[in-house]
Design a protein around this motif. Structure first.
Motif, mmCIF file in Angstrom:
data_model
loop_
_atom_site.group_PDB
_atom_site.id
_atom_site.type_symbol
_atom_site.label_atom_id
_atom_site.label_comp_id
_atom_site.label_asym_id
_atom_site.label_seq_id
_atom_site.Cartn_x
_atom_site.Cartn_y
_atom_site.Cartn_z
ATOM 1 N N THR A 104 -4.328 -6.691 0.793
ATOM 2 C CA THR A 104 -2.895 -6.448 0.648
ATOM 3 C C THR A 104 -2.233 -7.633 -0.032
ATOM 4 O OG1 THR A 104 -0.840 -5.944 1.829
ATOM 5 C CG2 THR A 104 -2.393 -7.401 2.935
ATOM 6 N N ALA A 160 0.877 -8.281 0.927
ATOM 7 C CA ALA A 160 1.880 -8.681 1.920
ATOM 8 C C ALA A 160 1.470 -9.992 2.579
ATOM 9 C CB ALA A 160 2.028 -7.594 2.971
ATOM 10 N N GLU A 207 6.796 -7.512 6.659
ATOM 11 C CA GLU A 207 6.835 -6.984 5.293
ATOM 12 C C GLU A 207 6.150 -5.624 5.219
ATOM 13 O OE1 GLU A 207 5.452 -8.454 0.808
ATOM 14 O OE2 GLU A 207 5.425 -9.854 2.503
ATOM 15 N N ILE A 208 5.048 -5.494 5.910
ATOM 16 C CA ILE A 208 4.342 -4.201 5.934
ATOM 17 C C ILE A 208 5.171 -3.156 6.667
ATOM 18 C CG2 ILE A 208 2.322 -3.008 6.879
ATOM 19 C CD1 ILE A 208 0.706 -5.549 6.283
ATOM 20 N N ASP A 268 8.028 -1.434 4.754
ATOM 21 C CA ASP A 268 7.677 -0.431 3.743
ATOM 22 C C ASP A 268 7.159 0.874 4.351
ATOM 23 O OD1 ASP A 268 8.363 -2.185 1.708
ATOM 24 O OD2 ASP A 268 6.314 -2.966 1.493
#
Length: 241
Positions: free
Chosen positions: A105, A107, A112-113, A116
């Motif tokens: 990733t 991220a 942050e993950i 989304d």
């Protein structure tokens, strides 16, 4: 002489009698009265003789019909589908800190993950754990089915043994095991102990976090029923979102 004369007289009388008898037998008219009398007698017998009774047929009377008793139809039970129990809120999820980095990733944080996605599935695991390996197919299926619907899986790799802490070994094992979702490197197991309060931690242990950062699912172990329930929980949360 007198005797002879008497004999002659007697003979004459006898001849006269014979002649009368012959005349009667020959000249008596045949009017068929004898046959008629016989026929009449037979006819009379036929008319007066009782005629034979015609054969009788036994008559079987039908049994009377059974009395019909009015019955009340049993009520048809109605089936009501109760709404399923709401998915409980088990608490607020922790963050992931003091990591040695991320794999698979771009991220750099759990926040942050989460930003989304609607739902984040977090599993603590290590590649050398046999029980952890048993769960990877179920996680791969969940990831494939829901990644385009706002669901992300995060594997927090917390090594049990020294060789599992080597990043190159983690990368190689992840490729072999088909782990394509983000991996957080929890080399010191700091997050392993923060998330699993108490003296004992478990590999694997899986959580579901909703868009409000609330934990909606928390199970440990590799049971197939656990991961079926995980899948169903994610599906329900998506439907309710």
């Amino acid at each position: 002489m007198k005797a002879s004369l008497g004999r002659y007289v007697a003979a004459g009388v006898l001849l006269v009698g014979v002649a009368l008898i012959v005349w009667t037998a020959v000249d008596a008219p045949d009017d068929g009265s004898g046959v008629a009398e016989a026929v009449n007698a037979q006819s009379a017998t036929s008319q007066t003789a009782p005629s034979e009774a015609p054969p009788t047929t036994a008559t079987v009377e039908a049994a009377p019909p059974e009395p019909v008793t009015a019955t009340t139809a049993a009520p048809v039970p109605t089936t009501t589908t109760e709404a399923p129990e709401p998915i409980p809120v088990l608490g607020t999820a922790f963050t992931l800190s003091k990591l040695d980095g991320w794999l698979n990733t771009g991220a750099t944080s759990l926040e942050e993950i989460r930003a989304d996605n609607e739902i984040t599935v977090v599993q603590f695991w290590t590649f050398g754990c046999r029980n952890c390996k048993k769960t990877l197919d179920a996680l791969a299926q969940l990831h494939a089915d829901f990644r385009d619907r706002g669901v992300e899986v995060v594997g927090v790799h917390s090594p049990e043994f020294g060789y599992e802490a080597d990043v190159d070994n983690i990368i190689e094992a992840a490729a072999e095991l088909g782990v394509v979702w983000p991996i957080a490197l929890d080399t010191t197991k700091y997050n392993f102990h923060v998330w699993q309060e108490g003296p004992t931690g478990y590999w694997p242990r899986v959580y579901v976090i909703d868009s409000d950062n609330q934990i909606r699912f928390d199970r440990r172990g590799d049971g197939a029923h656990t991961y079926r329930e995980l899948y169903a929980t994610v599906e329900r949360l998506l439907a309710e979102a």
